[in-house]
Write a protein that holds these residues in place. Sequence first.
Motif, PDB file in Angstrom:
ATOM      1  N   GLY A 155      37.220  42.128  41.761  1.00  0.00           N
ATOM      2  CA  GLY A 155      36.901  43.546  41.888  1.00  0.00           C
ATOM      3  C   GLY A 155      37.647  44.186  43.043  1.00  0.00           C
ATOM      4  N   ILE A 156      37.683  43.494  44.167  1.00  0.00           N
ATOM      5  CA  ILE A 156      38.426  43.992  45.334  1.00  0.00           C
ATOM      6  C   ILE A 156      39.916  44.065  45.014  1.00  0.00           C
ATOM      7  CG2 ILE A 156      39.115  43.443  47.713  1.00  0.00           C
ATOM      8  CD1 ILE A 156      36.227  42.265  48.050  1.00  0.00           C
ATOM      9  N   ALA A 157      40.425  43.045  44.325  1.00  0.00           N
ATOM     10  CA  ALA A 157      41.843  43.034  43.949  1.00  0.00           C
ATOM     11  C   ALA A 157      42.173  44.208  43.026  1.00  0.00           C
ATOM     12  CB  ALA A 157      42.204  41.710  43.283  1.00  0.00           C
ATOM     13  N   LEU A 158      41.285  44.506  42.076  1.00  0.00           N
ATOM     14  CA  LEU A 158      41.521  45.656  41.211  1.00  0.00           C
ATOM     15  C   LEU A 158      41.535  46.951  42.016  1.00  0.00           C
ATOM     16  CD1 LEU A 158      39.344  44.933  38.030  1.00  0.00           C
ATOM     17  CD2 LEU A 158      41.828  44.917  38.184  1.00  0.00           C
ATOM     18  N   ILE A 159      40.574  47.110  42.896  1.00  0.00           N
ATOM     19  CA  ILE A 159      40.506  48.321  43.715  1.00  0.00           C
ATOM     20  C   ILE A 159      41.799  48.500  44.512  1.00  0.00           C
ATOM     21  CG2 ILE A 159      39.352  49.386  45.700  1.00  0.00           C
ATOM     22  CD1 ILE A 159      36.720  48.039  44.577  1.00  0.00           C
ATOM     23  N   LEU A 160      42.284  47.415  45.084  1.00  0.00           N
ATOM     24  CA  LEU A 160      43.506  47.469  45.881  1.00  0.00           C
ATOM     25  C   LEU A 160      44.775  47.481  45.029  1.00  0.00           C
ATOM     26  CD1 LEU A 160      42.583  44.904  48.682  1.00  0.00           C
ATOM     27  CD2 LEU A 160      42.565  47.415  48.822  1.00  0.00           C
ATOM     28  N   GLY A 161      44.667  47.031  43.793  1.00  0.00           N
ATOM     29  CA  GLY A 161      45.847  46.918  42.947  1.00  0.00           C
ATOM     30  C   GLY A 161      46.691  45.714  43.306  1.00  0.00           C
ATOM     31  N   ALA A 162      46.025  44.630  43.705  1.00  0.00           N
ATOM     32  CA  ALA A 162      46.713  43.428  44.167  1.00  0.00           C
ATOM     33  C   ALA A 162      46.582  42.290  43.152  1.00  0.00           C
ATOM     34  CB  ALA A 162      46.124  42.981  45.504  1.00  0.00           C
ATOM     35  N   ALA A 163      47.708  41.626  42.866  1.00  0.00           N
ATOM     36  CA  ALA A 163      47.741  40.496  41.929  1.00  0.00           C
ATOM     37  C   ALA A 163      47.065  40.868  40.612  1.00  0.00           C
ATOM     38  CB  ALA A 163      47.109  39.255  42.552  1.00  0.00           C
ATOM     39  N   LEU A 164      47.367  42.054  40.120  1.00  0.00           N
ATOM     40  CA  LEU A 164      46.684  42.584  38.937  1.00  0.00           C
ATOM     41  C   LEU A 164      46.802  41.709  37.695  1.00  0.00           C
ATOM     42  CD1 LEU A 164      47.394  46.389  39.370  1.00  0.00           C
ATOM     43  CD2 LEU A 164      45.198  45.219  39.564  1.00  0.00           C
ATOM     44  N   PRO A 165      47.972  41.191  37.341  1.00  0.00           N
ATOM     45  CA  PRO A 165      48.024  40.352  36.140  1.00  0.00           C
ATOM     46  C   PRO A 165      47.148  39.103  36.255  1.00  0.00           C
ATOM     47  CG  PRO A 165      50.226  41.076  36.731  1.00  0.00           C
ATOM     48  CD  PRO A 165      49.319  41.457  37.873  1.00  0.00           C
ATOM     49  N   VAL A 166      47.110  38.499  37.428  1.00  0.00           N
ATOM     50  CA  VAL A 166      46.312  37.284  37.626  1.00  0.00           C
ATOM     51  C   VAL A 166      44.830  37.604  37.491  1.00  0.00           C
ATOM     52  CG1 VAL A 166      45.651  35.512  39.295  1.00  0.00           C
ATOM     53  CG2 VAL A 166      48.046  36.189  39.083  1.00  0.00           C
ATOM     54  N   PHE A 167      44.351  38.568  38.286  1.00  0.00           N
ATOM     55  CA  PHE A 167      42.929  38.877  38.260  1.00  0.00           C
ATOM     56  C   PHE A 167      42.519  39.558  36.962  1.00  0.00           C
ATOM     57  CE2 PHE A 167      43.372  38.160  42.830  1.00  0.00           C
ATOM     58  CZ  PHE A 167      42.337  37.252  42.996  1.00  0.00           C
ATOM     59  N   GLY A 168      43.414  40.327  36.374  1.00  0.00           N
ATOM     60  CA  GLY A 168      43.101  40.956  35.095  1.00  0.00           C
ATOM     61  C   GLY A 168      42.825  39.931  34.010  1.00  0.00           C
ATOM     62  N   VAL A 169      43.669  38.928  33.926  1.00  0.00           N
ATOM     63  CA  VAL A 169      43.477  37.872  32.927  1.00  0.00           C
ATOM     64  C   VAL A 169      42.209  37.071  33.230  1.00  0.00           C
ATOM     65  CG1 VAL A 169      44.431  35.702  32.025  1.00  0.00           C
ATOM     66  CG2 VAL A 169      45.895  37.715  32.251  1.00  0.00           C
ATOM     67  N   LEU A 170      42.014  36.693  34.485  1.00  0.00           N
ATOM     68  CA  LEU A 170      40.822  35.905  34.838  1.00  0.00           C
ATOM     69  C   LEU A 170      39.534  36.671  34.548  1.00  0.00           C
ATOM     70  CD1 LEU A 170      42.004  34.259  38.183  1.00  0.00           C
ATOM     71  CD2 LEU A 170      41.732  33.153  35.947  1.00  0.00           C
ATOM     72  N   LEU A 171      39.483  37.945  34.916  1.00  0.00           N
ATOM     73  CA  LEU A 171      38.276  38.734  34.655  1.00  0.00           C
ATOM     74  C   LEU A 171      38.073  38.946  33.157  1.00  0.00           C
ATOM     75  CD1 LEU A 171      38.597  41.282  37.591  1.00  0.00           C
ATOM     76  CD2 LEU A 171      36.801  39.547  37.311  1.00  0.00           C
ATOM     77  N   ALA A 172      39.149  39.154  32.420  1.00  0.00           N
ATOM     78  CA  ALA A 172      39.024  39.293  30.959  1.00  0.00           C
ATOM     79  C   ALA A 172      38.499  37.999  30.335  1.00  0.00           C
ATOM     80  CB  ALA A 172      40.366  39.688  30.345  1.00  0.00           C
ATOM     81  N   LEU A 173      38.932  36.859  30.840  1.00  0.00           N
ATOM     82  CA  LEU A 173      38.428  35.572  30.335  1.00  0.00           C
ATOM     83  C   LEU A 173      36.937  35.409  30.639  1.00  0.00           C
ATOM     84  CD1 LEU A 173      41.411  33.187  31.173  1.00  0.00           C
ATOM     85  CD2 LEU A 173      40.624  33.906  28.900  1.00  0.00           C
ATOM     86  N   VAL A 174      36.506  35.851  31.822  1.00  0.00           N
ATOM     87  CA  VAL A 174      35.080  35.808  32.152  1.00  0.00           C
ATOM     88  C   VAL A 174      34.300  36.690  31.174  1.00  0.00           C
ATOM     89  CG1 VAL A 174      33.365  36.513  33.881  1.00  0.00           C
ATOM     90  CG2 VAL A 174      35.347  35.168  34.566  1.00  0.00           C
ATOM     91  N   MET A 175      34.850  37.864  30.866  1.00  0.00           N
ATOM     92  CA  MET A 175      34.179  38.757  29.917  1.00  0.00           C
ATOM     93  C   MET A 175      34.158  38.154  28.510  1.00  0.00           C
ATOM     94  SD  MET A 175      33.003  41.253  31.661  1.00  0.00           S
ATOM     95  CE  MET A 175      32.650  39.911  32.818  1.00  0.00           C
TER      96      MET A 175
END
Length: 139
Positions: free
Chosen positions: A63-83
């Motif tokens: 969530g913090i990474a999304l807010i900051l726009g940091a490592a978006l592809p990494v955290f985007g995929v990981l969060l989507a997998l959690v969902m």
Amino acid sequence: MLDQARPYALLLARIALGVIFLIHGAQKFLTGVDKTAAFFESSGIPLAGVAAPAVATLEVVGGIALILGAALPVFGVLLALVMLGAIVFVHLANGFSVGEGGYEFVLALAAGTLAVAFSGGGALAVDTLWQRRRQPATV
């Protein structure tokens, strides 16, 4: 005009999604990861005692990474997998409607997160600022 608005729309989407994940992850810690693990276990999630703190941590950090726009592809995929896991283990049996505990909201979070993750993040994204800084100056 759309090209001028796009970075700011992505910024707003990124912040909104990041806040949702940050708050959901923080709630897991505040209510007790042991209660989250018990819920995970009752939902049939494998290794619930490991999965609960891992998911809570990923939601906070992601969530913090999304807010900051940091490592978006990494955290985007990981969060989507959690969902995706939440859909399969918790929401799918309840159908589509969020009002009945269905997967509608979780699917929207996964899709939105992936869209933001692979868009460059928009205005003020750390990823974009970092890329600009690393590019050699053109003469």
